[in-house]
Design an enzyme around this catalytic site. Sequence first.
Site, PDB file in Angstrom:
ATOM      1  CE  LYS A 246      54.673  51.607  -7.287  1.00  0.00           C
ATOM      2  NZ  LYS A 246      53.293  52.044  -7.440  1.00  0.00           N
TER       3      LYS A 246
ATOM      4  CB  ALA B 204      41.888  36.202 -17.079  1.00  0.00           C
TER       5      ALA B 204
ATOM      6  CG  LEU C 194      45.069  46.137 -14.848  1.00  0.00           C
ATOM      7  CD1 LEU C 194      45.498  47.484 -14.296  1.00  0.00           C
ATOM      8  CD2 LEU C 194      45.171  46.145 -16.352  1.00  0.00           C
TER       9      LEU C 194
ATOM     10  CG  HIS D  51      50.344  56.898 -15.163  1.00  0.00           C
ATOM     11  ND1 HIS D  51      49.640  56.331 -16.186  1.00  0.00           N
ATOM     12  CD2 HIS D  51      50.536  55.904 -14.253  1.00  0.00           C
ATOM     13  CE1 HIS D  51      49.419  55.047 -15.916  1.00  0.00           C
ATOM     14  NE2 HIS D  51      49.954  54.765 -14.749  1.00  0.00           N
TER      15      HIS D  51
ATOM     16  CE  LYS E  47      46.339  56.999  -5.731  1.00  0.00           C
ATOM     17  NZ  LYS E  47      47.214  56.362  -6.672  1.00  0.00           N
TER      18      LYS E  47
ATOM     19  CE  LYS F 293      44.157  57.732 -12.210  1.00  0.00           C
ATOM     20  NZ  LYS F 293      43.501  56.895 -11.217  1.00  0.00           N
TER      21      LYS F 293
HETATM   22  C1  BG6 Z   1      49.888  51.891 -12.548  1.00  0.00           C
HETATM   23  C2  BG6 Z   1      51.235  51.521 -12.007  1.00  0.00           C
HETATM   24  O1  BG6 Z   1      49.978  52.179 -13.906  1.00  0.00           O
HETATM   25  O2  BG6 Z   1      49.404  53.029 -11.851  1.00  0.00           O
HETATM   26  C3  BG6 Z   1      51.161  51.264 -10.509  1.00  0.00           C
HETATM   27  O3  BG6 Z   1      51.702  50.349 -12.656  1.00  0.00           O
HETATM   28  C4  BG6 Z   1      50.557  52.452  -9.797  1.00  0.00           C
HETATM   29  O4  BG6 Z   1      52.436  50.980  -9.971  1.00  0.00           O
HETATM   30  C5  BG6 Z   1      49.240  52.837 -10.453  1.00  0.00           C
HETATM   31  O5  BG6 Z   1      50.343  52.075  -8.448  1.00  0.00           O
HETATM   32  C6  BG6 Z   1      48.697  54.117  -9.888  1.00  0.00           C
HETATM   33  O6  BG6 Z   1      47.420  54.321 -10.407  1.00  0.00           O
HETATM   34  P1  BG6 Z   1      46.311  55.095  -9.618  1.00  0.00           P
HETATM   35  O7  BG6 Z   1      45.139  55.090 -10.513  1.00  0.00           O
HETATM   36  O8  BG6 Z   1      46.089  54.348  -8.333  1.00  0.00           O
HETATM   37  O9  BG6 Z   1      46.873  56.452  -9.341  1.00  0.00           O
END
Ligand code: BG6
Length: 481
Positions: free
Chosen positions: A340, A15, A19, A243, A345, A185
């Site tokens: 990173k 908590a 995240l 992902h 982005k 998403k």
């Molecule tokens: C998370 C990773 O699952 O996804 C992170 O642990 C990463 O390291 C993040 O930054 C990216 O998610 P988003 O939604 O910002 O693209």
Amino acid sequence: MLSASSPFSLVLFGASGHLAQLKLYPALFFLWQKKRLPEQCAIIGFARSQMDDEQFRKLVEQSIRTHVIEPNEQVLKSFLQHFYYQQGRYDTEADFTALNGRLGKLERGWKDAVRLAYYSVPPEVFATISENLCKGGVHHHSIPFRCIVEKPVGHNLKGFEEIKKMLLRCFSEEEIYLLDHYLGKEAVRNVYYLRFANPILERLFENSLISHVEITAMEDVGIQGRAGYFEQTGMFRDMFQSHLLMVMSLLTMRLQQNGSIREGRLHALSQIYLPHAADLNDIVLQGQYAPGNVRGEEVRGYTEEEGIDAASRTNTFAALHLMSRSARWEGVPFYLRSGKRLDKKETRISIQFQTPHPVGKDSAPNRLHIILQGEAGMRFELQTKLGGTEPAFRPLVLSDPLVCVGDCLPEHGLLILEAIHGVRQWFPSFEEVHTAWRLIDPIQSHLAKADTPLYPYAAGSRGPEEMDEWIARDSLPWLHL
Ligand code: BG6
């Protein structure tokens, strides 16, 4: 419209973690503000540190004020009333019995309530928490229960199998929700709909027309204070295992006769393989950020980040060449990359079509970009003739932003609502996660033992310069926008 109409309580493990503060509290606040949560709901933080409800509410409030622009004060006040804190140790059954007692009180008078446990903690504590949720009576068969588990599930295939076995000792498979937030998403889900709601587009997606595909997830942020987590994880476990492979499977899956998206993704995943498996050095590229400048701000290199060993060889950038055995995609190379501390982005699928017919021999290839994050949108570049007596070409650009129009919810909010309702199609199954680990495991073992080069790149750049040469070996370019 999906709302959590039945009462629910959600016990959150982790908590005060990254995240919860960055994503979960803001997502729940969004749902509350949109009146998508019932009055009868309770969110309980469970952890070892001493805190009371008021202190916990302050922590949640702080997260909302940091991540939500000008929250409505009345709405925030009413939202915070639904948060509670229960102090306890993960390994102490009596603390879970006390948690169960607390839940019983909070849920008094509720009808048809659902209980959820959300694991936003390292996989090492999943077993202890699960056993004690059962022994302490928080999980019992008279109340519908969901156990939501954040990725990465395990550290490798073996660890994943152990976690799976242990979770199934405590819960039924239907009660377990493995969460990959990319599947929450809108833009990622839309890959499925773009393909199958548009037969025209879908017909273009096959090897006789496609030269190669790139799936890129660039981030400008660094490790965001998660040194301990990231050192154990690196890019392949953090971004590829979940992902990026999910995006690739949505792009290559077949529509199932029974309509199951999960089965379609699983089948697509099972068709993916590592080409040149004999020498993984040929299909893997890794890098690590050095000091640099990101959007005008000087930033440290990875090895100077707090908590990171100066000699660390953890990658913060990775690229991987994959192929699919499915008849439609056979022979089409897929290049996945993620890093990173890059210049922006952006998450994007780019498809380059094959070199045109001799009529268009002097034109550039046609391309389709599906931009999932960043300046989200779709951009189709079709070569068209310029005026003149000789054929010369320029791209005709068909583009439209993919901004979410309609009932758009933050990814974690949408997934939590679906979990409350027992909707599982956007949660990966155990088989999917297993198949994804089977692909990533050999790469991790290879990196652990081989002297694979780790290329430095300046923070704020596009990534290691060597990546251009790496893809050029296949006589192909990266597909920049
Ligand atoms: C998370 C990773 O699952 O996804 C992170 O642990 C990463 O390291 C993040 O930054 C990216 O998610 P988003 O939604 O910002 O693209």
